[in-house]
Design an enzyme around this catalytic site. Structure first.
Site, PDB file in Angstrom:
ATOM      1  N   GLU A   1       9.468  -5.380  -4.814  1.00 30.62           N
ATOM      2  CA  GLU A   1       8.505  -6.074  -3.948  1.00 30.62           C
ATOM      3  C   GLU A   1       8.799  -7.573  -3.975  1.00 30.62           C
ATOM      4  O   GLU A   1       8.823  -8.186  -5.030  1.00 30.62           O
ATOM      5  CB  GLU A   1       7.072  -5.783  -4.388  1.00 30.62           C
ATOM      6  CG  GLU A   1       6.004  -6.626  -3.697  1.00 30.62           C
ATOM      7  CD  GLU A   1       6.093  -6.634  -2.161  1.00 30.62           C
ATOM      8  OE1 GLU A   1       6.065  -5.543  -1.574  1.00 30.62           O
ATOM      9  OE2 GLU A   1       6.203  -7.732  -1.574  1.00 30.62           O
TER      10      GLU A   1
ATOM     11  N   GLN B   1      -7.216  -3.650   0.371  1.00 36.07           N
ATOM     12  CA  GLN B   1      -5.952  -3.565  -0.359  1.00 36.07           C
ATOM     13  C   GLN B   1      -5.999  -4.422  -1.620  1.00 36.07           C
ATOM     14  O   GLN B   1      -5.323  -4.124  -2.599  1.00 36.07           O
ATOM     15  CB  GLN B   1      -4.789  -3.957   0.563  1.00 36.07           C
ATOM     16  CG  GLN B   1      -4.570  -2.898   1.628  1.00 36.07           C
ATOM     17  CD  GLN B   1      -3.439  -3.189   2.593  1.00 36.07           C
ATOM     18  OE1 GLN B   1      -3.620  -3.092   3.785  1.00 36.07           O
ATOM     19  NE2 GLN B   1      -2.259  -3.547   2.111  1.00 36.07           N
TER      20      GLN B   1
ATOM     21  N   TYR C   1     -17.859  -5.138  15.423  1.00 39.35           N
ATOM     22  CA  TYR C   1     -17.092  -5.612  16.581  1.00 39.35           C
ATOM     23  C   TYR C   1     -17.947  -6.604  17.345  1.00 39.35           C
ATOM     24  O   TYR C   1     -19.152  -6.366  17.558  1.00 39.35           O
ATOM     25  CB  TYR C   1     -16.730  -4.440  17.495  1.00 39.35           C
ATOM     26  CG  TYR C   1     -15.601  -3.599  16.947  1.00 39.35           C
ATOM     27  CD1 TYR C   1     -14.272  -3.962  17.183  1.00 39.35           C
ATOM     28  CD2 TYR C   1     -15.850  -2.464  16.191  1.00 39.35           C
ATOM     29  CE1 TYR C   1     -13.227  -3.212  16.676  1.00 39.35           C
ATOM     30  CE2 TYR C   1     -14.820  -1.702  15.685  1.00 39.35           C
ATOM     31  CZ  TYR C   1     -13.503  -2.081  15.924  1.00 39.35           C
ATOM     32  OH  TYR C   1     -12.469  -1.341  15.416  1.00 39.35           O
TER      33      TYR C   1
ATOM     34  N   ASP D   1       4.271   1.108   7.624  1.00 43.25           N
ATOM     35  CA  ASP D   1       4.415   0.250   8.809  1.00 43.25           C
ATOM     36  C   ASP D   1       5.866   0.127   9.262  1.00 43.25           C
ATOM     37  O   ASP D   1       6.114  -0.234  10.414  1.00 43.25           O
ATOM     38  CB  ASP D   1       3.836  -1.145   8.535  1.00 43.25           C
ATOM     39  CG  ASP D   1       2.325  -1.194   8.777  1.00 43.25           C
ATOM     40  OD1 ASP D   1       1.693  -0.117   8.838  1.00 43.25           O
ATOM     41  OD2 ASP D   1       1.772  -2.310   8.899  1.00 43.25           O
TER      42      ASP D   1
ATOM     43  N   LEU E   1       0.810  -1.223   0.000  1.00 44.95           N
ATOM     44  CA  LEU E   1       0.000   0.000   0.000  1.00 44.95           C
ATOM     45  C   LEU E   1       0.847   1.280   0.000  1.00 44.95           C
ATOM     46  O   LEU E   1       0.640   2.197  -0.806  1.00 44.95           O
ATOM     47  CB  LEU E   1      -0.917  -0.028   1.231  1.00 44.95           C
ATOM     48  CG  LEU E   1      -1.871   1.129   1.414  1.00 44.95           C
ATOM     49  CD1 LEU E   1      -2.843   1.213   0.254  1.00 44.95           C
ATOM     50  CD2 LEU E   1      -2.649   0.973   2.724  1.00 44.95           C
TER      51      LEU E   1
ATOM     52  N   GLY F   1      -9.695   1.816  14.637  1.00 42.48           N
ATOM     53  CA  GLY F   1      -9.662   3.177  14.091  1.00 42.48           C
ATOM     54  C   GLY F   1      -9.391   3.166  12.593  1.00 42.48           C
ATOM     55  O   GLY F   1      -9.740   4.115  11.887  1.00 42.48           O
TER      56      GLY F   1
HETATM   57  C1  LIG Z   1      -6.913  -6.937   9.861  1.00 41.79           C
HETATM   58  C2  LIG Z   1      -6.325  -5.606   9.521  1.00 41.79           C
HETATM   59  C3  LIG Z   1      -7.166  -4.551   9.199  1.00 41.79           C
HETATM   60  C4  LIG Z   1      -6.633  -3.301   8.891  1.00 41.79           C
HETATM   61  N1  LIG Z   1      -7.479  -2.280   8.571  1.00 41.79           N
HETATM   62  C5  LIG Z   1      -6.977  -1.084   8.244  1.00 41.79           C
HETATM   63  C6  LIG Z   1      -7.830  -0.034   7.811  1.00 41.79           C
HETATM   64  O1  LIG Z   1      -9.056  -0.211   7.743  1.00 41.79           O
HETATM   65  N2  LIG Z   1      -7.279   1.161   7.467  1.00 41.79           N
HETATM   66  C7  LIG Z   1      -5.914   1.351   7.523  1.00 41.79           C
HETATM   67  O2  LIG Z   1      -5.453   2.465   7.198  1.00 41.79           O
HETATM   68  N3  LIG Z   1      -5.066   0.380   7.896  1.00 41.79           N
HETATM   69  C8  LIG Z   1      -5.550  -0.835   8.248  1.00 41.79           C
HETATM   70  N4  LIG Z   1      -4.702  -1.848   8.571  1.00 41.79           N
HETATM   71  C9  LIG Z   1      -3.241  -1.593   8.540  1.00 41.79           C
HETATM   72  C10 LIG Z   1      -2.677  -1.671   7.120  1.00 41.79           C
HETATM   73  O3  LIG Z   1      -2.995  -2.910   6.544  1.00 41.79           O
HETATM   74  C11 LIG Z   1      -1.168  -1.466   7.148  1.00 41.79           C
HETATM   75  O4  LIG Z   1      -0.852  -0.314   7.884  1.00 41.79           O
HETATM   76  C12 LIG Z   1      -0.616  -1.304   5.722  1.00 41.79           C
HETATM   77  O5  LIG Z   1      -0.839  -2.441   4.937  1.00 41.79           O
HETATM   78  C13 LIG Z   1       0.882  -1.027   5.749  1.00 41.79           C
HETATM   79  O6  LIG Z   1       1.349  -0.928   4.448  1.00 41.79           O
HETATM   80  P1  LIG Z   1       2.914  -0.878   4.162  1.00 41.79           P
HETATM   81  O7  LIG Z   1       3.012  -0.765   2.684  1.00 41.79           O
HETATM   82  O8  LIG Z   1       3.556   0.141   5.013  1.00 41.79           O
HETATM   83  O9  LIG Z   1       3.478  -2.258   4.710  1.00 41.79           O
HETATM   84  P2  LIG Z   1       3.169  -3.782   4.212  1.00 41.79           P
HETATM   85  O10 LIG Z   1       1.785  -3.898   3.680  1.00 41.79           O
HETATM   86  O11 LIG Z   1       3.566  -4.667   5.331  1.00 41.79           O
HETATM   87  O12 LIG Z   1       4.148  -3.954   3.005  1.00 41.79           O
HETATM   88  C14 LIG Z   1       5.527  -4.088   3.129  1.00 41.79           C
HETATM   89  C15 LIG Z   1       5.996  -4.812   1.878  1.00 41.79           C
HETATM   90  O13 LIG Z   1       7.404  -4.787   1.818  1.00 41.79           O
HETATM   91  C16 LIG Z   1       7.826  -5.992   1.220  1.00 41.79           C
HETATM   92  N5  LIG Z   1       9.235  -6.185   1.589  1.00 41.79           N
HETATM   93  C17 LIG Z   1       9.762  -6.253   2.842  1.00 41.79           C
HETATM   94  N6  LIG Z   1      11.091  -6.356   2.782  1.00 41.79           N
HETATM   95  C18 LIG Z   1      11.420  -6.360   1.459  1.00 41.79           C
HETATM   96  C19 LIG Z   1      12.645  -6.434   0.759  1.00 41.79           C
HETATM   97  N7  LIG Z   1      13.829  -6.525   1.395  1.00 41.79           N
HETATM   98  N8  LIG Z   1      12.636  -6.398  -0.586  1.00 41.79           N
HETATM   99  C20 LIG Z   1      11.446  -6.298  -1.260  1.00 41.79           C
HETATM  100  N9  LIG Z   1      10.247  -6.218  -0.642  1.00 41.79           N
HETATM  101  C21 LIG Z   1      10.243  -6.251   0.705  1.00 41.79           C
HETATM  102  C22 LIG Z   1       6.890  -7.041   1.789  1.00 41.79           C
HETATM  103  O14 LIG Z   1       6.828  -8.175   0.935  1.00 41.79           O
HETATM  104  C23 LIG Z   1       5.570  -6.276   1.851  1.00 41.79           C
HETATM  105  O15 LIG Z   1       4.759  -6.496   0.718  1.00 41.79           O
HETATM  106  C24 LIG Z   1      -5.211  -3.101   8.901  1.00 41.79           C
HETATM  107  C25 LIG Z   1      -4.362  -4.175   9.209  1.00 41.79           C
HETATM  108  C26 LIG Z   1      -4.914  -5.413   9.528  1.00 41.79           C
HETATM  109  C27 LIG Z   1      -3.973  -6.545   9.853  1.00 41.79           C
END
Ligand SMILES: Cc1cc2nc3c(=O)[nH]c(=O)nc-3n(C[C@H](O)[C@H](O)[C@H](O)COP(=O)(O)OP(=O)(O)OC[C@H]3O[C@@H](n4cnc5c(N)ncnc54)[C@H](O)[C@@H]3O)c2cc1C
Length: 531
Positions: A35, A115, A218, A307, A15, A316
């Site tokens: 990725e 997502q 919930y 993240d 994301l 939230g």
């Molecule tokens: C059940 C659930 C419900 C949620 N609901 C919400 C919501 O309603 N609204 C909201 O805002 N958030 C929500 N979240 C949180 C949200 O899903 C995360 O905050 C978000 O996906 C984070 O995105 P990101 O891209 O930072 O990290 P990630 O989605 O963890 O992506 C990190 C990526 O990096 C890749 N990666 C890691 N290391 C390497 C490397 N060395 N080389 C290449 N690739 C690599 C991984 O494969 C991964 O795809 C929810 C989470 C959960 C678990």
């Protein structure tokens, strides 16, 4: 080994990585996204995409496409409730519909799209804007020096390793960020505090749902606490189980140790409130909720986003949205520094501005988790709850690129925006239907009151002197303000003016006429680009 050079390399194409690639691309900065996975999301995870995130996607021209993707997944604008079970007693309605009370503070709504639905839209946009997204490709090592970052890229299909050289690197590599760990940046906050599972299942819940439109449900059942989301056709969904207890009320602390189909079917049936309903388990994942934020978001040429910078429980729906805003804050700064419009020091303001927002948002999610789902974690170290809209749109930036704050407020209610420096520039309906927000996105913009002609001249001169395009608008001249809200909400008065950054945040304002408009505006603009 083969080599290639890119201005910005993004590690992680989920994301936040994809959103950052879109924001960079629309500002003319190509990026390479690595990725490890083989494609976009296969699990729904985030679904509540808040107004600030949609505002930034609107700037990128994606609002309509995202709304279409969302409509394929959910009936929009549903409620968030708590129940004993879906078919049982309703306990509370947190929102009767998710846009309740926020319709007028933005030109866009909160949207429900997972997502799975959103990431393909972002991928297509990023690639059309010049990003290269490489799946099944991982950053095996990262090293930086004074002029750039060198990354060894390893393909999962076993082909030869290669090196990529980038001016800057965005680590959007998730909660366990190997890059953050490699840099030795510690996490602060509450650590990990739950053993949770997400059960993806198929079941026909139409009868239990009735005619309600519930986006998030919930569940506080006799033996389990968690939450549901359901598919559009109400034939499938997922149940997050956060805690369980036995008949004597003892809490299970190791839910994830039994993820067998019979146990998961029993959880789903209990939470649905139907002991006999046919349930098919598709997938079960174990995870741990945590509330942590990195001590700092930058080390030299490497920036943490999403993240990797902050991870919070889903209460939230803030986590992914917060990460998208990391990317939005960073993208224009990288674009301006890369082509020389801004001084390198502008990049230091990323940590100064986004670090406190990450911590604030994480603490808000944690407080909600404790109060709504697990009071046993203790209430001693909780921050007071701030309204969702303020968490999403009302935070304030402080940095050397923003005029000295007039007060100590760190957030405000976006229903009563103040237009003070550091806050998001308010939405005002102008020129017969569009929004002030549609004026922001590429360049700095000066909005002046009807008698603020001197500021407009000063803005043009300051832009020319600094080699910057500055959008200039004056109420009553080229900007119709039918509601007469602009002067009030921007706090500028008839003779005043506001300087808004490309990311839509107020950098500086003068509530009235200035003694030396040319000098004051030139200084404000120079400060905003760290020159
Ligand atoms: C059940 C659930 C419900 C949620 N609901 C919400 C919501 O309603 N609204 C909201 O805002 N958030 C929500 N979240 C949180 C949200 O899903 C995360 O905050 C978000 O996906 C984070 O995105 P990101 O891209 O930072 O990290 P990630 O989605 O963890 O992506 C990190 C990526 O990096 C890749 N990666 C890691 N290391 C390497 C490397 N060395 N080389 C290449 N690739 C690599 C991984 O494969 C991964 O795809 C929810 C989470 C959960 C678990």
């Amino acid at each position: 080994m083969s080599g290639d050079d890119v201005p910005v390399l993004i590690v992680g194409g989920s994301l936040v990585g994809l959103s950052t690639a879109v924001f960079l691309g629309r500002l003319g900065v190509p990026s390479l996204v690595l990725e490890r996975h083989r494609g976009t999301a296969i699990h729904p995870r985030a679904a509540l995409v808040n107004q600030r995130a949609i505002e930034t996607y609107r700037v990128a021209g994606l609002q309509e496409e995202i709304e279409e993707a969302a409509a394929r997944e959910f009936v929009q604008n549903g409620a968030i409730v708590s129940v004993e079970s879906l078919g049982g007693k309703e306990l509370d309605w947190y929102f009767h519909f998710i846009n309740e009370g926020v319709e007028h503070i933005s030109p866009v709504p909160r949207i429900f799209v997972t997502q799975i639905g959103l990431e393909p839209v972002l991928l297509h946009a990023a690639e059309s804007l010049g990003a290269r997204v490489e799946y099944a490709s991982e950053a095996a090592s990262v090293e930086q020096d004074e002029s750039g970052v060198t990354v060894v890229v390893r393909s999962r299909d076993g082909s030869e390793e290669r090196t990529v050289r980038a001016r800057y690197l965005v680590a959007a590599d998730g909660a366990h960020s190997p890059i953050r760990e490699g840099l030795g940046i510690p996490n602060l906050g509450h650590g990990s505090f739950s053993d949770s599972i997400t059960i993806y299942f198929r079941a026909d819940v139409r009868r239990l749902m009735g005619d309600r439109n519930l986006s998030v449900v919930y569940v506080f059942g006799p033996h389990l606490q968690g939450f549901f989301r359901f598919s559009l056709d109400l034939q499938a969904g997922f149940l997050v189980v956060n805690s369980t207890s036995d008949d004597a009320g003892a809490r299970s602390v190791r839910i994830g140790e039994d993820m067998s189909a019979p146990t998961c079917i029993a959880y789903v049936r209990e939470a649905l409130g139907d002991p006999d309903i046919a349930v098919e388990i598709e997938n079960v994942q174990r995870w741990s909720a945590s509330a942590e934020y990195a001590e700092r978001l930058r080390e030299g040429r490497i920036f943490l986003a999403g993240d990797s910078a902050h991870v919070m429980p889903p209460t939230g729906g803030f986590g992914g949205n917060c990460g998208i805003q990391d990317g939005y804050d960073l993208a224009w700064k990288l674009a301006y520094v890369l082509d020389g419009r801004a001084g390198e020091e502008l990049l230091a303001t990323y940590d100064a501005e986004r670090s406190p927002v990450g911590a604030f948002t994480t603490e808000q999610a944690y407080t909600r988790y404790v109060l709504r789902l697990d009071p046993s974690l203790g209430k001693d170290d909780l921050v007071p709850i701030v309204d969702e809209a303020a968490v999403e749109l009302g935070y304030r930036y402080r940095s050397s690129a923003i005029a000295e704050p007039e007060d100590d407020d760190t957030w405000e209610n976006p229903r009563e925006p103040s237009g003070r420096p550091g806050f998001r520039a308010p939405h005002v309906v102008v020129d017969g239907g569009s929004s002030t927000l549609d004026l922001f996105g590429d360049d700095f913009v000066v909005l002046a009151g009807p008698d603020g002609a001197a500021w407009c001249d000063a803005a043009r001169a300051a832009g020319a002197a600094n080699g910057l395009d500055v959008g200039v608008h004056r109420v009553g001249v080229d900007l119709r303000d039918p509601s007469a809200d602009l002067e009030r909400l921007y706090g500028v008065g008839a003779e005043g003016a506001s300087l808004v950054r490309p990311d839509g945040f107020v950098a500086w304002r003068s509530p009235g006429a200035g003694a030396d408009p040319a000098g004051e505006l030139a200084a404000a603009l120079a400060c905003a680009v760290c020159r």
